[in-house]
Design an enzyme around this catalytic site. Structure first.
Site, PDB file in Angstrom:
ATOM      1  N   LEU A 308      -1.291  -4.965   7.935  1.00 57.78           N
ATOM      2  CA  LEU A 308      -2.137  -4.123   8.776  1.00 57.78           C
ATOM      3  C   LEU A 308      -3.184  -4.998   9.454  1.00 57.78           C
ATOM      4  CD1 LEU A 308      -3.213  -1.070   9.302  1.00 57.78           C
ATOM      5  CD2 LEU A 308      -4.721  -1.557   7.373  1.00 57.78           C
ATOM      6  N   CYS A 309      -3.451  -4.747  10.735  1.00 54.59           N
ATOM      7  CA  CYS A 309      -4.552  -5.456  11.407  1.00 54.59           C
ATOM      8  C   CYS A 309      -5.317  -4.443  12.251  1.00 54.59           C
ATOM      9  CB  CYS A 309      -4.025  -6.632  12.226  1.00 54.59           C
ATOM     10  SG  CYS A 309      -2.938  -6.194  13.594  1.00 54.59           S
ATOM     11  N   GLU A 310      -5.811  -4.837  13.400  1.00 53.17           N
ATOM     12  CA  GLU A 310      -6.573  -3.897  14.233  1.00 53.17           C
ATOM     13  C   GLU A 310      -5.655  -3.049  15.103  1.00 53.17           C
ATOM     14  OE1 GLU A 310      -9.874  -1.853  15.692  1.00 53.17           O
ATOM     15  OE2 GLU A 310      -9.646  -3.146  13.940  1.00 53.17           O
ATOM     16  N   THR A 337      -5.432  -0.442  12.356  1.00 52.51           N
ATOM     17  CA  THR A 337      -6.641   0.285  11.966  1.00 52.51           C
ATOM     18  C   THR A 337      -7.199   1.100  13.120  1.00 52.51           C
ATOM     19  OG1 THR A 337      -7.119  -1.538  10.437  1.00 52.51           O
ATOM     20  CG2 THR A 337      -8.894   0.017  10.849  1.00 52.51           C
TER      21      THR A 337
END
Length: 374
Positions: A308-310, A337
């Site tokens: 998961l990242c931005e 996110t």
């Protein structure tokens, strides 16, 4: 003169082979880890490799300089200030390396890193003036190299850019990157000219204060596996496998699927610590993409992994690397996110006294990233 630009589409890097057709002496500048392409070209052209030059200690790809030195007996050259654990020929500002009638003139251009050099190429029988400059990660097409790691200095970058822009308009500029995380505003072309950049590079028209402010306000995240790659290029580690060399298809899941994930699934938030501290999905573990290879032993292999990242680009590349390392039960969260936040889902927080990372996120800063259909 013989000149060849070699582009690496996976990491957005450029390397160069320069040779004298008279003496058949050659130099390779900023070689990638895949040295066979240079060796084949040298054999085909009957060139003898005399110098292999790294313009600086790279942080986003493993250099092939020592491999070429060892296999072909060339001199390995770096700026005299480079701090590495292996012997090299130290280069000084203004020094010239001879390739037959050609001259490779060293220009110290710190800023992105303290040891960064540019290389002017002069062919005296044709002209006493340089015809091209290899700028490494100093001057890029439409941008300059980021100064936020490896002892970089935005004020020094301003001085180096100013120095390069004093070259004649006609000098062709060949940078070390055409895309990727080295800069946030590269236009994607693999070359330009001093005159064009002086007129149209937005950073070239700024005074010192505005330049420094712009350069430090919002930067791409640290490159994938930067910690391991930089240590390898310094000679203090031996982790060439930290390079992402494959593009396996990765399942991408929606945030609704993330909510209903199996209880034993591990969610790896690969953003920077400052991003994580200021809002992350509850239960996610922070392991920045820059440190992934150097902390690989912390990642369980017997449980499903979700990266998961931005916005979903860093997590995709991280998942591709994990799969390359034999971890097959891995998926990436589509939209990251930002999608979770936009859906008004709950967030957890860390130590918000930590400054929030001003990360610029876009596909353009992630060379070679792809979303294959699964």
């Amino acid at each position: 003169m013989y000149f060849k630009q070699i582009l690496d589409e996976r990491c957005g890097c450029a390397s160069y082979l320069v040779a004298s057709r008279r003496s058949c002496e050659a130099a390779v500048v900023d070689p990638s880890i895949e040295t066979q392409q240079y060796e084949a070209l040298l054999r085909e052209r009957n060139f003898q490799l005399r110098y292999v030059i790294d313009t600086h200690i790279h942080a986003d790809h493993v250099s092939g300089a020592r491999t070429l030195r060892d296999k072909l007996g060339a001199e390995l050259c770096l700026h005299e200030s480079a701090r590495v654990a292996y012997p090299f020929r130290p280069l000084k500002d203004g020094e010239e390396l001879a390739l037959g009638q050609l001259r490779l003139r060293v220009v110290h251009t710190p800023g992105h890193r303290g040891e960064l050099i540019s290389v002017l190429i002069v062919n005296p029988p044709r002209s006493p003036e340089p015809s091209m400059v290899l700028t490494g990660d100093s001057l890029l097409v439409g941008d300059v190299g980021r100064p936020d790691f490896g002892g970089g200095d935005p004020a020094a970058q301003y001085e180096s850019l100013t120095r390069l822009l004093r070259l004649p308009d006609w000098v062709a500029v060949f940078p070390g990157h055409f895309e990727g995380p080295c800069g946030k505003g590269m236009c994607g072309r693999p070359s330009t000219t001093i005159g064009f950049e002086r007129l149209f590079n937005p950073l070239a028209r700024m005074d010192r204060g505005a330049f420094v402010s712009t350069l430090t306000d919002g930067i791409p995240a640290r490159p994938l596996n930067m910690t391991a790659i930089e240590a390898t290029n310094r000679g203090v580690a031996d982790m060439p496998w930290a390079m992402l060399t494959t593009s396996p298809a990765i399942p991408e899941i929606e945030i609704s699927t993330l909510e209903s994930r199996p209880p034993d699934a591990v969610v790896l938030d690969v953003r920077e610590p400052g991003e994580y501290a200021h809002g992350h999905i509850p239960g996610a573990i922070n392991l920045p993409q820059a440190d992934l290879a150097s902390r690989l032993d912390e990642i369980p292999r017997d449980r499903p992994l979700i990266t998961l990242c931005e916005r979903g680009i860093r997590s995709l590349r991280s998942a591709q690397f994990l799969m390359q390392m034999g971890i097959h039960r891995v998926a990436s969260v589509k939209g990251g996110t930002a999608a979770w936040r936009a859906a008004d889902k709950p967030l957890a927080f860390g130590d918000t006294r930590v400054e929030k990372s001003r990360v610029t996120e876009s596909e353009w800063t992630h060379a070679g990233a792809s979303r294959p259909s699964v």
